[in-house]
Design a protein around this motif. Structure first.
Motif, PDB file in Angstrom:
ATOM      1  N   TYR A  96       0.837  -1.202   0.000  1.00 53.59           N
ATOM      2  CA  TYR A  96       0.000   0.000   0.000  1.00 53.59           C
ATOM      3  C   TYR A  96       0.874   1.254   0.000  1.00 53.59           C
ATOM      4  N   SER A  97       1.870   1.291   0.851  1.00 49.67           N
ATOM      5  CA  SER A  97       2.770   2.443   0.928  1.00 49.67           C
ATOM      6  C   SER A  97       3.519   2.647  -0.373  1.00 49.67           C
ATOM      7  N   ASP A  98       3.942   1.554  -0.993  1.00 51.38           N
ATOM      8  CA  ASP A  98       4.640   1.652  -2.280  1.00 51.38           C
ATOM      9  C   ASP A  98       3.732   2.242  -3.355  1.00 51.38           C
ATOM     10  N   ARG A  99       2.468   1.840  -3.359  1.00 49.24           N
ATOM     11  CA  ARG A  99       1.531   2.385  -4.352  1.00 49.24           C
ATOM     12  C   ARG A  99       1.320   3.882  -4.142  1.00 49.24           C
ATOM     13  N   ILE A 100       1.221   4.293  -2.890  1.00 48.18           N
ATOM     14  CA  ILE A 100       1.046   5.719  -2.598  1.00 48.18           C
ATOM     15  C   ILE A 100       2.282   6.496  -3.036  1.00 48.18           C
ATOM     16  N   ARG A 101       3.471   5.982  -2.706  1.00 49.27           N
ATOM     17  CA  ARG A 101       4.713   6.645  -3.107  1.00 49.27           C
ATOM     18  C   ARG A 101       4.797   6.772  -4.628  1.00 49.27           C
ATOM     19  N   ASP A 102       4.529   5.691  -5.331  1.00 45.04           N
ATOM     20  CA  ASP A 102       4.597   5.715  -6.795  1.00 45.04           C
ATOM     21  C   ASP A 102       3.592   6.698  -7.382  1.00 45.04           C
ATOM     22  N   ALA A 103       2.405   6.752  -6.806  1.00 43.99           N
ATOM     23  CA  ALA A 103       1.388   7.684  -7.291  1.00 43.99           C
ATOM     24  C   ALA A 103       1.820   9.130  -7.063  1.00 43.99           C
ATOM     25  N   ARG A 104       2.419   9.416  -5.919  1.00 48.89           N
ATOM     26  CA  ARG A 104       2.893  10.784  -5.662  1.00 48.89           C
ATOM     27  C   ARG A 104       3.984  11.180  -6.635  1.00 48.89           C
ATOM     28  N   ILE A 105       4.871  10.242  -6.948  1.00 49.31           N
ATOM     29  CA  ILE A 105       5.951  10.525  -7.898  1.00 49.31           C
ATOM     30  C   ILE A 105       5.372  10.794  -9.283  1.00 49.31           C
ATOM     31  N   MET A 106       4.454   9.940  -9.731  1.00 44.92           N
ATOM     32  CA  MET A 106       3.868  10.129 -11.061  1.00 44.92           C
ATOM     33  C   MET A 106       3.065  11.428 -11.129  1.00 44.92           C
ATOM     34  N   THR A 107       2.367  11.767 -10.063  1.00 42.97           N
ATOM     35  CA  THR A 107       1.632  13.028 -10.025  1.00 42.97           C
ATOM     36  C   THR A 107       2.593  14.201 -10.159  1.00 42.97           C
ATOM     37  N   ALA A 108       3.699  14.140  -9.449  1.00 45.83           N
ATOM     38  CA  ALA A 108       4.684  15.220  -9.502  1.00 45.83           C
ATOM     39  C   ALA A 108       5.288  15.348 -10.885  1.00 45.83           C
ATOM     40  N   LEU A 109       5.518  14.246 -11.550  1.00 44.43           N
ATOM     41  CA  LEU A 109       6.148  14.289 -12.867  1.00 44.43           C
ATOM     42  C   LEU A 109       5.189  14.712 -13.974  1.00 44.43           C
ATOM     43  N   GLN A 110       3.891  14.526 -13.778  1.00 47.26           N
ATOM     44  CA  GLN A 110       2.921  14.826 -14.825  1.00 47.26           C
ATOM     45  C   GLN A 110       2.156  16.123 -14.622  1.00 47.26           C
ATOM     46  N   THR A 111       2.396  16.820 -13.542  1.00 46.56           N
ATOM     47  CA  THR A 111       1.608  18.003 -13.207  1.00 46.56           C
ATOM     48  C   THR A 111       1.884  19.167 -14.151  1.00 46.56           C
ATOM     49  N   GLU A 112       0.898  20.046 -14.241  1.00 47.30           N
ATOM     50  CA  GLU A 112       1.063  21.284 -15.008  1.00 47.30           C
ATOM     51  C   GLU A 112       1.657  22.390 -14.140  1.00 47.30           C
ATOM     52  N   THR A 113       1.769  22.144 -12.845  1.00 49.04           N
ATOM     53  CA  THR A 113       2.318  23.139 -11.915  1.00 49.04           C
ATOM     54  C   THR A 113       3.455  22.514 -11.105  1.00 49.04           C
ATOM     55  N   PRO A 114       4.615  22.315 -11.731  1.00 46.83           N
ATOM     56  CA  PRO A 114       5.708  21.636 -11.030  1.00 46.83           C
ATOM     57  C   PRO A 114       6.231  22.391  -9.805  1.00 46.83           C
TER      58      PRO A 114
END
Length: 110
Positions: A82-100
């Motif tokens: 579960y923690s790994d999925r949350i970490r991976d999601a936060r990383i992908m969100t950070a990399l794909q955002t329009e407001t880095p």
């Protein structure tokens, strides 16, 4: 070719260089950074891998029935996954955002 100021804005104040960022930054990197912090800038949330609330709740607090159905389930291993999925999601969100810049601040403070 991008200017030194634009490159610095993307790498130092954002989450790094991406091929689509030079278009967004343009010739005014400081204005690009200010725009990200303005209150009228509402970034579109990217598609995320974070499980929905019901699934997260079930992972963290399984019911007695769920425990009986899967007695071999290791709660620590489940929490790690579960923690790994949350970490991976936060990383992908950070990399794909329009407001880095906003994402960088979120990762810095949280």
């Amino acid at each position: 070719m991008i200017s030194d100021d634009a490159y610095l804005a993307m790498t130092r104040f954002g989450m790094g260089y991406r091929p689509d960022l030079p278009e967004q930054v343009g010739e005014a990197p400081r204005a690009w950074l200010r725009r990200q912090l303005s209150s009228d800038m509402q970034p579109r949330p990217p598609v995320t891998l974070i499980p929905d609330l019901k699934a997260r709740w079930a992972i963290r607090f399984p019911t007695p029935e769920e425990k009986r159905m899967a007695p071999e389930r290791d709660s620590y291993q489940t929490f790690v996954q579960y923690s790994d999925r949350i970490r991976d999601a936060r990383i992908m969100t950070a990399l794909q955002t329009e407001t880095p810049l906003r994402e960088r601040l979120v990762h810095f403070f949280f």
